[in-house]
Design a protein around this motif. Sequence first.
Motif, mmCIF file in Angstrom:
data_model
loop_
_atom_site.group_PDB
_atom_site.id
_atom_site.type_symbol
_atom_site.label_atom_id
_atom_site.label_comp_id
_atom_site.label_asym_id
_atom_site.label_seq_id
_atom_site.Cartn_x
_atom_site.Cartn_y
_atom_site.Cartn_z
ATOM 1 N N ASP A 65 0.857 -1.182 0.000
ATOM 2 C CA ASP A 65 0.000 0.000 0.000
ATOM 3 C C ASP A 65 0.901 1.243 0.000
ATOM 4 N N PRO A 66 0.790 2.112 -0.997
ATOM 5 C CA PRO A 66 1.687 3.284 -1.044
ATOM 6 C C PRO A 66 1.598 4.143 0.211
ATOM 7 N N ALA A 67 0.419 4.200 0.814
ATOM 8 C CA ALA A 67 0.268 5.034 2.012
ATOM 9 C C ALA A 67 0.952 4.423 3.223
ATOM 10 N N ALA A 68 0.838 3.117 3.381
ATOM 11 C CA ALA A 68 1.413 2.442 4.553
ATOM 12 C C ALA A 68 2.859 2.039 4.338
#
Length: 460
Positions: A215-218
Amino acid sequence: MHALPLNPLMLLASHHRRLRPPPLLLHHCGFAPVKKLKLVTVEAIAMLGSLHHSSSDTDNNDNKNGNNNSGVLAAAVPSTRELLLACADLLQRGDLPSARRAAGVLLSAASPRADAADRLAYHFARALALRADAKAVGRGVDPGLVAAASARPASSGAYLAFNQIAPFLRYAHLTANQAILDAVEGARRVHILDLDAAHGVQWPPLLQAIADRADPAAGPPEVRITGAGADCDTLLRTGSRLRAFARSIQLPFHFTPLLLSCAATHQGAGASTTADSSAATSLELHPDETLAVNCVMFLHKLGGQDELAAFLKWVKAMAPAVVTIAERETAGGGFDRIDDLPWRVAVAMDYYSAVFEALEATVPPGSRERLAVEQEVLGREIEAALGPSGGRWWSGLERWGAAARAAGFAARPLSAFAVSQARLLLRLHYPSEGYLVQEARGACFLGWQTRPLLSVSSWQ
């Protein structure tokens, strides 16, 4: 270095657990309904040698005179398979002089550079010769010479060549990796216990897939691999390569070598008995990790039914999210005849004849890579299968599945994507109609023609 003792699980009061695996006795194993053949005498084996040395003269004379005695010779001379079984029977009965003479004749009549049947005969004759030499230790034969001949690990070049010219390892790695990837989906910390890490070629594709799915955010999850093996130097080099690869894709990664046992040392073999302090002898688990246990070409090395049951019980106690098993498939079977050497020879020949035929059909003649693979990988597998401390074969998935269920595991069917990916691997990299992938009983099988050779299954 020392083998790890079998020990009940030791739970520490700290934030992690350290577990000691059960002892690992390295054996090969298998079962097959091999028909008992009439064993020929050592005189018949000697006949083969005389025919081999005079065959060209005989053929020339027959052609000049218009004679054809091939039918008479075929009726008089037993098959190579029967001759190898006869040599095994001599070993079984303790007739070492005759067994060594028989193995020598078979070696002189075969070649590691001829056709598939001849190459197979050569490697089996050589394995029986080494077995005879090993039995002769204590009867005046230098044990160092025997050790030097039989205890050599395959080079990384031969191992990688096997990965390139035959699909067995890549198929097992790819299919097991997909099962692991499916099981650890969404986990923030992943721990993979690889029971036979070897050169670590299985893991870069999986690490890449985990990084790509992040996940790019995590950000990417943290991955830890505990790589087990008997050779400390190999494990340390494997760890260095995997750490460098993980850095290149910016994946948080740790590698810990787990030393299961040390190679046998002999006075004349030049082996070292010093363990590197960087190799651990206990397994560290963390409660916030999702654990995957990888058993690719490992279970057959366990010493028998009791040791297999103890090992699977030990794995079950760790509560892994998935256990991947890849092993050879032997035809039929169901009876453990480990002490019957001719039986073991027949079972192993049934399996490796299909492997050698596959290489014959798919690798160009005179290939240096195939020669290296057959000498350093397949030849040494045959030596181990027929050696005095090896040779345990099982009946494939039926046996592994029964043992896994008895330990409390349930089958975790492979995804349709895993099966289609295995078929794609064959089409792209091993384009031969001889190799077949079949899904059955929740597992994925790779075979040559109609002969299943390898199965991959997943358990939870």
